[in-house]
Design a protein around this motif. Structure first.
Motif, mmCIF file in Angstrom:
data_model
loop_
_atom_site.group_PDB
_atom_site.id
_atom_site.type_symbol
_atom_site.label_atom_id
_atom_site.label_comp_id
_atom_site.label_asym_id
_atom_site.label_seq_id
_atom_site.Cartn_x
_atom_site.Cartn_y
_atom_site.Cartn_z
ATOM 1 N N HIS A 92 40.116 35.202 53.736
ATOM 2 C CA HIS A 92 38.755 35.147 54.268
ATOM 3 C C HIS A 92 37.794 35.123 53.070
ATOM 4 C CE1 HIS A 92 35.449 35.842 56.978
ATOM 5 N NE2 HIS A 92 34.978 36.699 56.081
ATOM 6 N N ILE A 93 37.153 33.971 52.881
ATOM 7 C CA ILE A 93 36.277 33.824 51.714
ATOM 8 C C ILE A 93 34.835 33.756 52.199
ATOM 9 C CG2 ILE A 93 35.653 32.325 49.756
ATOM 10 C CD1 ILE A 93 38.472 33.093 49.276
ATOM 11 N N GLU A 94 33.974 34.575 51.625
ATOM 12 C CA GLU A 94 32.535 34.412 51.896
ATOM 13 C C GLU A 94 31.742 34.836 50.672
ATOM 14 O OE1 GLU A 94 30.614 37.800 54.277
ATOM 15 O OE2 GLU A 94 32.611 37.634 55.182
ATOM 16 N N LYS A 95 30.472 34.510 50.675
ATOM 17 C CA LYS A 95 29.643 34.881 49.522
ATOM 18 C C LYS A 95 29.276 36.351 49.648
ATOM 19 C CE LYS A 95 25.796 33.577 46.735
ATOM 20 N NZ LYS A 95 24.591 32.831 46.558
ATOM 21 N N ARG A 96 29.738 37.154 48.682
ATOM 22 C CA ARG A 96 29.480 38.585 48.733
ATOM 23 C C ARG A 96 28.684 39.069 47.541
ATOM 24 N NH1 ARG A 96 33.068 41.155 52.282
ATOM 25 N NH2 ARG A 96 34.733 39.818 53.026
ATOM 26 N N GLY A 97 28.829 38.392 46.393
ATOM 27 C CA GLY A 97 28.176 38.834 45.164
ATOM 28 C C GLY A 97 29.201 38.838 44.053
ATOM 29 N N LEU A 98 29.636 40.060 43.671
ATOM 30 C CA LEU A 98 30.652 40.140 42.620
ATOM 31 C C LEU A 98 32.029 40.402 43.236
ATOM 32 C CD1 LEU A 98 31.502 40.322 39.596
ATOM 33 C CD2 LEU A 98 31.010 42.780 39.721
ATOM 34 N N VAL A 99 32.987 39.561 42.879
ATOM 35 C CA VAL A 99 34.373 39.735 43.329
ATOM 36 C C VAL A 99 35.236 39.944 42.078
ATOM 37 C CG1 VAL A 99 36.351 38.594 44.439
ATOM 38 C CG2 VAL A 99 34.047 38.256 45.358
ATOM 39 N N ILE A 100 36.095 40.956 42.120
ATOM 40 C CA ILE A 100 37.044 41.129 41.003
ATOM 41 C C ILE A 100 38.450 40.846 41.521
ATOM 42 C CG2 ILE A 100 38.007 42.688 39.269
ATOM 43 C CD1 ILE A 100 35.421 44.134 39.045
ATOM 44 N N ALA A 101 39.149 39.939 40.821
ATOM 45 C CA ALA A 101 40.544 39.628 41.170
ATOM 46 C C ALA A 101 41.435 40.312 40.140
ATOM 47 C CB ALA A 101 40.767 38.117 41.142
ATOM 48 N N VAL A 102 42.246 41.256 40.611
ATOM 49 C CA VAL A 102 43.139 41.986 39.710
ATOM 50 C C VAL A 102 44.563 41.506 39.982
ATOM 51 C CG1 VAL A 102 43.900 44.260 38.926
ATOM 52 C CG2 VAL A 102 41.631 43.998 39.953
ATOM 53 N N SER A 103 45.248 41.045 38.936
ATOM 54 C CA SER A 103 46.605 40.554 39.188
ATOM 55 C C SER A 103 47.577 41.079 38.145
ATOM 56 C CB SER A 103 46.629 39.020 39.225
ATOM 57 O OG SER A 103 46.136 38.497 38.031
ATOM 58 N N GLY A 104 48.791 41.345 38.617
ATOM 59 C CA GLY A 104 49.833 41.856 37.732
ATOM 60 C C GLY A 104 50.980 40.889 37.665
ATOM 61 N N GLY A 105 51.414 40.541 36.464
ATOM 62 C CA GLY A 105 52.576 39.671 36.274
ATOM 63 C C GLY A 105 52.394 38.343 36.976
ATOM 64 N N TYR B 55 35.136 38.048 38.420
ATOM 65 C CA TYR B 55 35.791 38.566 37.221
ATOM 66 C C TYR B 55 37.281 38.636 37.519
ATOM 67 C CZ TYR B 55 31.290 40.325 35.397
ATOM 68 O OH TYR B 55 30.005 40.445 34.928
ATOM 69 N N SER B 56 38.069 38.384 36.483
ATOM 70 C CA SER B 56 39.498 38.547 36.735
ATOM 71 C C SER B 56 40.129 39.468 35.691
ATOM 72 C CB SER B 56 40.168 37.175 36.804
ATOM 73 O OG SER B 56 40.948 36.937 35.690
ATOM 74 N N ILE B 57 41.047 40.305 36.170
ATOM 75 C CA ILE B 57 41.805 41.187 35.268
ATOM 76 C C ILE B 57 43.278 40.799 35.430
ATOM 77 C CG2 ILE B 57 42.448 43.557 34.709
ATOM 78 C CD1 ILE B 57 39.876 44.501 36.122
ATOM 79 N N ILE B 58 43.873 40.348 34.333
ATOM 80 C CA ILE B 58 45.285 39.947 34.359
ATOM 81 C C ILE B 58 46.090 40.953 33.542
ATOM 82 C CG2 ILE B 58 46.933 38.202 33.584
ATOM 83 C CD1 ILE B 58 44.924 36.074 33.929
ATOM 84 N N GLY B 59 47.143 41.480 34.134
ATOM 85 C CA GLY B 59 47.982 42.433 33.397
ATOM 86 C C GLY B 59 49.418 41.958 33.332
ATOM 87 N N ALA B 60 50.060 42.234 32.204
ATOM 88 C CA ALA B 60 51.486 41.914 32.061
ATOM 89 C C ALA B 60 52.107 42.939 31.121
ATOM 90 C CB ALA B 60 51.661 40.511 31.498
ATOM 91 N N ARG B 61 53.451 42.996 31.177
ATOM 92 C CA ARG B 61 54.120 43.997 30.337
ATOM 93 C C ARG B 61 53.923 43.684 28.860
ATOM 94 N NH1 ARG B 61 59.515 43.091 32.502
ATOM 95 N NH2 ARG B 61 58.489 42.083 34.247
ATOM 96 N N THR B 62 53.984 42.385 28.534
ATOM 97 C CA THR B 62 53.873 41.987 27.132
ATOM 98 C C THR B 62 53.255 40.583 27.051
ATOM 99 O OG1 THR B 62 55.142 41.841 25.087
ATOM 100 C CG2 THR B 62 56.220 40.994 27.041
ATOM 101 N N LYS B 63 52.839 40.173 25.847
ATOM 102 C CA LYS B 63 52.069 38.927 25.670
ATOM 103 C C LYS B 63 52.728 37.706 26.316
ATOM 104 C CE LYS B 63 49.988 35.989 22.220
ATOM 105 N NZ LYS B 63 49.776 35.642 20.847
#
Ligand code: NAD
Ligand code: FES
Length: 291
Positions: A96-109, A130-138
């Motif tokens: 469900h996508i709508e205009k809200r303002g600030l959306v943060i997408a946090v993803s792992g691996g 904004y997006s936050i990407i996390g992984a165990r290593t580079k």
């Protein structure tokens, strides 16, 4: 040309591979958040994979596969020109996508492959993303360039500090929240413990939080019950009611138990797969020696 031909592959990291596959009708219809179920070969099990991208003009969809079990490892052996046995989709409800303002997408691996189309659609709808990407290593950080192009700001974390900020995605998120950057919506996609930790963190800030559940699936049409989960005290089927749900209402403990239900069988099929691979290598060697 077979309908589901692999037209391009790209190794994104160790055991993580991108596949562009011909599927014209799905490419036209699919929306962010939806998935397909495919069989790698005629005896293969059915595996659900989120559609990371699609090109309606070319008639192709893109999926990103992590070699976790026997079937996904077998899939990783496929190259451009090979076919997948069959595939069905698009399945599941679109995000469900709508205009809200600030959306943060946090993803792992490898969850970044699922977060990418959602981040892109949110941006297209007029949000700051904004997006936050996390992984165990580079070397396990995937789709950094694509996410940079599709979002306004990107933050990278690695558990071992080999790239970006040292720590977990929740450390980066906590810093943003402490700095007063409070999103109007947050999307968290990755391993269950990560989605649970993110949801626990955002609960105290009252931030609407969407998680994408990757349950065990068989039919993908709400009939087998394989993907059952509990959300807000009610039974849901992830394949037809989801895959996205309110992270503050998901029973993560139950999901974690259900995901481990077939560990013994998964171990056995991995052993059979490794044995077959060893036999194939031996057979190849013998052919070369007798040639
Ligand atoms: P991983 O275990 O390496 O974790 C990736 C990142 O997630 C970590 O670097 C960390 O930043 C964060 N993380 C992990 N555990 C955390 C915790 N307890 N608290 C806070 N942050 C945490 O991930 P991986 O090996 O790439 O992921 C594999 C798993 O992800 C598989 O189980 C796979 O099924 C699942 N997955 C889920 C989805 C989905 O749609 N939800 C999509 C793809 C893969
Ligand atoms: Fe069978 Fe969802 S996969 S009900």
């Amino acid at each position: 040309m077979p309908l589901n031909k692999i037209v391009k592959t790209e190794l994104l990291g160790p055991e993580v591979k991108l596949f562009e596959i011909t599927a014209p009708r799905i490419a036209k219809k699919r929306k962010a958040g939806q998935f397909i179920i495919l069989r790698v070969d005629d005896h293969g099990e059915r595996i659900p994979l989120t559609i990371a991208d699609a090109d309606a003009e070319k008639g192709t969809i893109t999926v990103i596969v992590q070699g976790l079990g026997a079937t996904s490892k077998r899939f990783l052996q496929k190259e451009a020109g090979d076919i997948v046995w069959d595939l069905a989709g698009p399945l599941g409800k679109p995000t469900h996508i709508e205009k809200r303002g600030l959306v943060i997408a946090v993803s792992g691996g490898v969850g970044t492959a699922v977060a990418m189309p959602i981040a892109a659609a949110s941006k297209k709808a007029g949000n700051t993303v904004y997006s936050i990407i996390g992984a165990r290593t580079k070397e396990l950080v995937i789709l950094e360039k694509e996410m940079t192009e599709r979002t306004d700001k990107i933050f990278i974390t690695t558990d071992d500090g080999s790239y970006g900020r040292k720590g977990l995605v929740t450390d980066q998120l906590k810093s943003l929240l402490d700095d007063g950057i409070i999103p109007d919506e947050l999307v968290a996609i990755g391993p269950l413990p990560m989605m649970r930790a993110v949801s626990e963190l955002t609960r105290s800030y009252n931030i609407p939080t969407v998680v994408s559940l990757n349950s065990i699936m068989i039919d993908g049409t709400g009939m087998c019950g394989g993907c059952r989960a509990t959300v807000d005290g009610k039974t849901v089927f992830v394949c037809v009611d989801g895959p996205e749900f309110d992270g503050h209402k998901v029973d993560f403990a139950e999901l974690g138990r259900r995901q481990k239900a077939y560990l013994e069988q998964e171990k056995q099929s991995m052993e059979a797969f490794s044995h077959q691979c060893r036999l194939e290598v031996k057979a190849k060697k013998l052919k070369i020696e007798t040639a």
